[in-house]
Design a protein around this motif. Structure first.
Motif, PDB file in Angstrom:
ATOM      1  N   ALA A 271      -6.299  38.010  30.584  1.00  0.00           N
ATOM      2  CA  ALA A 271      -5.278  37.222  29.501  1.00  0.00           C
ATOM      3  C   ALA A 271      -6.187  38.550  28.560  1.00  0.00           C
ATOM      4  CB  ALA A 271      -5.293  36.598  29.168  1.00  0.00           C
ATOM      5  N   GLU A 272      -4.858  38.200  27.172  1.00  0.00           N
ATOM      6  CA  GLU A 272      -5.395  38.836  25.682  1.00  0.00           C
ATOM      7  C   GLU A 272      -4.466  37.354  24.746  1.00  0.00           C
ATOM      8  OE1 GLU A 272      -5.253  43.298  25.874  1.00  0.00           O
ATOM      9  OE2 GLU A 272      -3.228  42.786  26.309  1.00  0.00           O
ATOM     10  N   ARG A 273      -4.475  36.988  23.244  1.00  0.00           N
ATOM     11  CA  ARG A 273      -3.748  36.207  22.906  1.00  0.00           C
ATOM     12  C   ARG A 273      -3.558  37.182  21.702  1.00  0.00           C
ATOM     13  NH1 ARG A 273      -7.710  30.881  21.842  1.00  0.00           N
ATOM     14  NH2 ARG A 273      -8.547  32.721  19.951  1.00  0.00           N
ATOM     15  N   LEU A 274      -2.687  36.654  21.285  1.00  0.00           N
ATOM     16  CA  LEU A 274      -2.054  36.293  19.872  1.00  0.00           C
ATOM     17  C   LEU A 274      -1.118  35.923  19.396  1.00  0.00           C
ATOM     18  CD1 LEU A 274      -2.123  39.313  17.404  1.00  0.00           C
ATOM     19  CD2 LEU A 274      -0.060  39.483  18.713  1.00  0.00           C
ATOM     20  N   ALA A 275      -2.471  35.124  18.524  1.00  0.00           N
ATOM     21  CA  ALA A 275      -1.222  33.580  17.735  1.00  0.00           C
ATOM     22  C   ALA A 275      -0.748  34.099  16.179  1.00  0.00           C
ATOM     23  CB  ALA A 275      -2.502  32.788  17.052  1.00  0.00           C
ATOM     24  N   PHE A 276       0.172  33.513  15.877  1.00  0.00           N
ATOM     25  CA  PHE A 276       0.850  33.403  14.876  1.00  0.00           C
ATOM     26  C   PHE A 276       0.894  31.987  13.617  1.00  0.00           C
ATOM     27  CE2 PHE A 276       2.044  36.184  18.312  1.00  0.00           C
ATOM     28  CZ  PHE A 276       3.046  37.043  18.087  1.00  0.00           C
ATOM     29  N   ALA A 280       8.991  30.263  15.574  1.00  0.00           N
ATOM     30  CA  ALA A 280       9.472  30.445  15.417  1.00  0.00           C
ATOM     31  C   ALA A 280       9.347  31.894  15.061  1.00  0.00           C
ATOM     32  CB  ALA A 280       9.998  30.397  13.528  1.00  0.00           C
ATOM     33  N   ALA A 281       8.118  32.439  15.026  1.00  0.00           N
ATOM     34  CA  ALA A 281       7.831  33.701  14.603  1.00  0.00           C
ATOM     35  C   ALA A 281       7.213  34.555  15.905  1.00  0.00           C
ATOM     36  CB  ALA A 281       6.392  34.119  13.791  1.00  0.00           C
ATOM     37  N   ALA A 282       6.173  33.309  16.542  1.00  0.00           N
ATOM     38  CA  ALA A 282       5.987  33.236  18.106  1.00  0.00           C
ATOM     39  C   ALA A 282       7.611  33.716  18.734  1.00  0.00           C
ATOM     40  CB  ALA A 282       5.354  32.142  18.557  1.00  0.00           C
ATOM     41  N   GLU A 283       8.131  33.054  19.061  1.00  0.00           N
ATOM     42  CA  GLU A 283       9.896  33.216  19.664  1.00  0.00           C
ATOM     43  C   GLU A 283      10.101  34.513  19.082  1.00  0.00           C
ATOM     44  OE1 GLU A 283      11.592  29.702  19.135  1.00  0.00           O
ATOM     45  OE2 GLU A 283      10.275  28.479  20.364  1.00  0.00           O
ATOM     46  N   ALA A 284       9.994  34.840  17.778  1.00  0.00           N
ATOM     47  CA  ALA A 284      11.117  36.260  17.704  1.00  0.00           C
ATOM     48  C   ALA A 284       9.728  37.215  18.292  1.00  0.00           C
ATOM     49  CB  ALA A 284      11.253  35.967  16.181  1.00  0.00           C
ATOM     50  N   ALA A 285       9.219  37.264  17.740  1.00  0.00           N
ATOM     51  CA  ALA A 285       8.469  38.081  19.251  1.00  0.00           C
ATOM     52  C   ALA A 285       8.150  38.759  20.034  1.00  0.00           C
ATOM     53  CB  ALA A 285       6.889  38.188  18.759  1.00  0.00           C
ATOM     54  N   LEU A 286       8.231  37.555  20.943  1.00  0.00           N
ATOM     55  CA  LEU A 286       8.500  37.569  22.827  1.00  0.00           C
ATOM     56  C   LEU A 286      10.121  38.100  22.461  1.00  0.00           C
ATOM     57  CD1 LEU A 286       7.712  36.296  25.676  1.00  0.00           C
ATOM     58  CD2 LEU A 286       9.033  34.225  25.178  1.00  0.00           C
ATOM     59  N   ALA A 287      10.942  37.381  21.922  1.00  0.00           N
ATOM     60  CA  ALA A 287      12.226  38.568  21.944  1.00  0.00           C
ATOM     61  C   ALA A 287      12.293  39.518  21.454  1.00  0.00           C
ATOM     62  CB  ALA A 287      13.245  37.312  21.002  1.00  0.00           C
ATOM     63  N   ALA A 288      11.365  39.995  21.058  1.00  0.00           N
ATOM     64  CA  ALA A 288      11.301  41.459  20.247  1.00  0.00           C
ATOM     65  C   ALA A 288      10.536  42.657  21.572  1.00  0.00           C
ATOM     66  CB  ALA A 288      10.855  41.955  19.126  1.00  0.00           C
ATOM     67  N   ILE A 289       9.925  41.408  22.142  1.00  0.00           N
ATOM     68  CA  ILE A 289       8.992  42.321  24.001  1.00  0.00           C
ATOM     69  C   ILE A 289      10.049  42.038  25.278  1.00  0.00           C
ATOM     70  CG2 ILE A 289       6.872  42.111  25.033  1.00  0.00           C
ATOM     71  CD1 ILE A 289       5.478  40.919  22.837  1.00  0.00           C
ATOM     72  N   GLU A 290      10.532  41.848  25.175  1.00  0.00           N
ATOM     73  CA  GLU A 290      11.503  41.421  25.917  1.00  0.00           C
ATOM     74  C   GLU A 290      12.835  41.946  26.160  1.00  0.00           C
ATOM     75  OE1 GLU A 290      12.867  36.666  25.923  1.00  0.00           O
ATOM     76  OE2 GLU A 290      11.183  36.562  27.724  1.00  0.00           O
ATOM     77  N   SER A 291      13.522  42.224  24.671  1.00  0.00           N
ATOM     78  CA  SER A 291      14.343  43.579  24.453  1.00  0.00           C
ATOM     79  C   SER A 291      14.034  44.641  24.137  1.00  0.00           C
ATOM     80  CB  SER A 291      14.973  43.168  23.359  1.00  0.00           C
ATOM     81  OG  SER A 291      14.041  43.302  21.790  1.00  0.00           O
ATOM     82  N   GLY A 292      12.811  45.225  24.460  1.00  0.00           N
ATOM     83  CA  GLY A 292      12.369  46.390  24.646  1.00  0.00           C
ATOM     84  C   GLY A 292      12.220  46.456  23.229  1.00  0.00           C
ATOM     85  N   GLU A 293      12.884  46.008  22.303  1.00  0.00           N
ATOM     86  CA  GLU A 293      12.661  46.304  20.829  1.00  0.00           C
ATOM     87  C   GLU A 293      10.868  46.569  20.628  1.00  0.00           C
ATOM     88  OE1 GLU A 293      13.143  44.383  16.292  1.00  0.00           O
ATOM     89  OE2 GLU A 293      14.603  44.135  18.196  1.00  0.00           O
ATOM     90  N   GLY A 338       4.642  32.025  27.603  1.00  0.00           N
ATOM     91  CA  GLY A 338       4.440  31.714  25.813  1.00  0.00           C
ATOM     92  C   GLY A 338       5.327  31.633  24.915  1.00  0.00           C
ATOM     93  N   PRO A 339       5.861  31.308  24.111  1.00  0.00           N
ATOM     94  CA  PRO A 339       4.863  30.849  23.428  1.00  0.00           C
ATOM     95  C   PRO A 339       4.889  29.185  23.455  1.00  0.00           C
ATOM     96  CG  PRO A 339       6.404  31.141  21.940  1.00  0.00           C
ATOM     97  CD  PRO A 339       6.744  30.944  23.709  1.00  0.00           C
ATOM     98  N   VAL A 340       2.577  29.150  23.122  1.00  0.00           N
ATOM     99  CA  VAL A 340       2.459  27.753  23.648  1.00  0.00           C
ATOM    100  C   VAL A 340       1.284  27.359  22.724  1.00  0.00           C
ATOM    101  CG1 VAL A 340       0.580  29.284  25.227  1.00  0.00           C
ATOM    102  CG2 VAL A 340       0.511  26.899  25.180  1.00  0.00           C
ATOM    103  N   GLU A 341       1.158  25.645  22.554  1.00  0.00           N
ATOM    104  CA  GLU A 341       0.201  26.118  21.197  1.00  0.00           C
ATOM    105  C   GLU A 341      -1.294  25.752  21.901  1.00  0.00           C
ATOM    106  OE1 GLU A 341      -0.096  24.597  17.742  1.00  0.00           O
ATOM    107  OE2 GLU A 341       3.010  25.010  17.929  1.00  0.00           O
ATOM    108  N   THR A 342      -2.040  26.180  20.231  1.00  0.00           N
ATOM    109  CA  THR A 342      -3.132  26.128  21.063  1.00  0.00           C
ATOM    110  C   THR A 342      -3.235  26.036  19.594  1.00  0.00           C
ATOM    111  OG1 THR A 342      -3.297  28.843  19.740  1.00  0.00           O
ATOM    112  CG2 THR A 342      -2.664  28.288  22.047  1.00  0.00           C
ATOM    113  N   SER A 343      -5.568  26.131  19.328  1.00  0.00           N
ATOM    114  CA  SER A 343      -6.216  25.072  18.406  1.00  0.00           C
ATOM    115  C   SER A 343      -6.416  26.406  17.357  1.00  0.00           C
ATOM    116  CB  SER A 343      -7.420  25.584  18.904  1.00  0.00           C
ATOM    117  OG  SER A 343      -7.997  27.194  19.159  1.00  0.00           O
TER     118      SER A 343
END
Length: 622
Positions: A271-276, A280-293, A338-343
């Motif tokens: 896996a690879e991890r990208l923190a936000f 809200a920023a993480a969810e927006a990024a996920l939505a952009a990925i799922e929409s293909g944007e 994700g998004p999931v809480e990390t350190s």
């Protein structure tokens, strides 16, 4: 909590490793035993070079050059290479520059010294920034006071400023740079024509008996056998006795259990991890990925990161917090979790692969464990008998007696130091070859260790000088050598005749080569061909020797003078200018340093130098 402690331990370990390396860099090799009367080895003007400074520099050079050779050099080897003199010259030059800095009143303020120390990454803490405790610890372990180290930094800065002042503005003359660049960047257009056996009037040639005898008499060195060393040896290696070793089943089980982490792997993900900054920023990024944007790769790149920066490697459920584990292992195929809480805050994970649990059973690895444990047991058995074997040799036992009463096996070999193993298994070991090469007649055999844990001892029985066998034994070899030399000469002569003629045409087709560079290599041609092409004048045809299969006719069709203001030639000119400037600056500064040294006067205490080298030779020479 266990995970937190484990990571903290790793971090602390990293600090100790860095500090350990720093200690080595600062010095503190611990040269003692010279007595209180011995404190300096040389001086330039009022500057002294201390015993410790010389010993540290000598050992640093010993380690540096040892890395190039692949083994640590002895002091004797360094002396033979002149490295000890190079070290002393470097220290004298440094002391001379410090002396000159004092003379001209070059002073470095405390602020600049402090800045240089604070910016040294070796003194940085885990959280970044200057670590005061780490700095003090490193100096203490190196045997330096803070005042002494800071004075060293002050001197270093002064030398740098002095060097910059002396060589500042030094540059190579434009005419020199242009001339050298034209030479390097020049190319040539040529036509290359092979001359083969088909171009020889008589075709394939054959020697007479007189030809062979004459060639044999005139080229004795070609057929001389090498010097041989007749050696008797006794040896043992673990793999030679392993078949007689009984391996205990309980021991095999214990080894297997000790390595169970290698044989039994839980489910894992790559896996690879990208923190936000926030959810809200993480969810927006996920939505952009799922929409293909947007893609995960693009998000990483937008942050100025690389995939290596976000790579987490293999992750098992026990490696991460429960929330992260639940998100990662809920996926049934690669994708985004994700998004999931990390350190580091809310994060998206890209799972690239799902690895199922694996288990290699004891039965599957039993044979390899038997071999490994057997070899280990054999090594320990050999090591256990070593003292007894040493005692036998010290008591005057011959190799024959040693082999008769121990596990060692007796053998003989006529060994060529420059050849292969001559059929003897032991000659494949570097350790055997080194001892065999150095052995002298009359030496008493000594037990030596092989790289695989084996042992050997050898005796030089005879040195067989080089000989030339009679022609009758070498006829085939002599004929092959005569044929190759004669045919090569005839091909070159034929190429020269064809090059001078406008009528004869070689049988082999020609090849046009456009823009041949001076550093080019032409596959299948002699190494000197390109250099001979560039030594020839424009418009000529020349013959160039090849081998016993072909020679060459080369027509120099064009000499291409480079435009130094464009293309590759411009880049070459910039590199030549930089290198030439650096060389001139180095020569100027070296001459300046030598002049300072001569003006200030210097002395070297050779007795002190020899005493230090003698002690280091005993302590670090092997």
């Amino acid at each position: 909590m266990a995970e937190t402690k484990r990571r903290k331990k790793k971090s602390n370990m990293a600090v100790w490793v860095v500090l350990g390396l720093l200690i080595l860099a600062l010095g503190g090799f611990g040269v003692g035993g010279f007595g209180s009367s011995l404190s300096t080895v040389a001086s330039v003007g009022d500057r002294d070079i201390t015993v410790q400074e010389y010993a540290d520099a000598l050992q640093a050079e010993q380690a540096r050059v040892g890395q190039q050779f692949g083994q640590r050099l002895t002091i004797q080897q360094m002396q033979a290479l002149g490295l000890d003199r190079r070290v002393m010259e470097r220290l004298l030059a440094g002391a001379a520059l410090e002396e000159e800095a004092d003379r001209v009143g070059l002073s470095i303020g405390d602020g600049e010294v402090a800045r240089r120390i604070r910016e040294n990454p070796a003194f940085g803490g885990i959280a970044g920034g200057f670590d005061r405790e780490g700095y003090a610890f490193a100096l203490d372990r190196a045997g330096l006071s803070e005042r002494a180290y800071e004075e060293q930094i002050r001197n270093d800065i002064a030398r740098e400023l002095l060097q910059a002042a002396v060589v500042g503005g030094t540059e190579a003359p434009a005419t020199y740079v242009d001339t050298l660049t034209r030479y390097v960047a020049e190319t040539r257009d040529v036509t290359l024509t092979p001359v083969t056996v088909a171009d020889l009037a008589g075709g394939q040639i054959a020697p007479t008996e007189d030809d062979l005898q004459t060639f044999y008499d005139e080229n004795q060195a070609l057929f001389e056998t090498p010097e041989l060393r007749a050696i008797t040896y006794a040896w043992v290696a673990p793999d030679r006795i392993v078949d007689g070793i009984e391996v205990d089943e309980v021991q095999l089980r214990e080894v297997y259990e000790d390595r169970i982490d290698q044989y039994r792997q839980p489910a894992r993900v790559l896996a690879e991890r990208l923190a936000f900054a926030d959810t809200a920023a993480a969810e927006a990024a996920l939505a952009a990925i799922e929409s293909g944007e947007m893609t995960f790769d693009a998000l990483v790149e937008d942050r100025g990161l690389t995939l290596d920066d976000v790579d987490q490697g293999e992750i098992a459920q026990s490696d991460v917090d429960a929330d992260v584990a639940d998100a990662l292992f809920a996926l049934e195929e690669p994708g985004i979790a994700g998004p999931v809480e990390t350190s580091l805050g809310p994060a998206l994970f890209r799972v690239n692969a799902i690895l199922n649990p694996t288990e290699i059973t004891f039965e599957e690895v039993r044979d390899s464990l038997v071999a490994e444990v057997g070899l280990d047991t054999a090594r320990r058995s050999i090591d256990a008998d070593r003292e007894m074997m040493d005692d036998m040799l010290a008591g005057g036992a011959t190799l024959e007696e040693l082999a008769a009463d121990t596990m060692l096996t007796l053998g003989t070999v006529r060994w060529d130091a420059g050849g292969d193993d001559q059929g003897a298994d032991i000659a494949a070991y570097d350790e055997f070859r080194a001892v065999a090469r150095a052995a002298q007649s009359g030496d008493f055999p000594e037990l030596e260790t092989l790289s695989d844990g084996g042992l050997f001892a050898l005796r030089l029985d005879e040195i067989v000088p080089p000989t030339v066998p009679p022609l009758s034994q070498l006829r085939g070899e002599v004929e092959a050598a005569w044929r190759a030399q004669t045919q090569s000469r005839q091909l070159t002569e034929r190429a020269a005749a064809l090059a001078a003629s406008d009528t004869d045409v070689p049988a082999a087709p020609s090849e046009e080569i456009i823009g041949l560079a001076r550093d080019a290599t032409l596959e299948g041609t002699p190494r000197t061909l390109v250099s001979e092409i560039f030594a020839a004048e424009d418009g000529v045809r020349i013959a160039i020797e090849g081998d016993d299969q072909r020679a060459y006719i080369v027509s120099i069709d064009a000499v291409n003078v480079p435009d130094l203001t464009a293309g590759e030639a411009e880049d070459i000119r910039a590199a030549v200018e930089q290198q030439a400037g650096q060389t001139i600056a180095s020569d100027v500064f070296e001459g300046y340093g030598q002049a300072i040294q001569d003006s200030a006067g210097f002395t070297v205490d050779q007795q002190s130098v020899q005493a230090i080298q003698a002690q280091l030779g005993g302590t670090y020479g092997g």
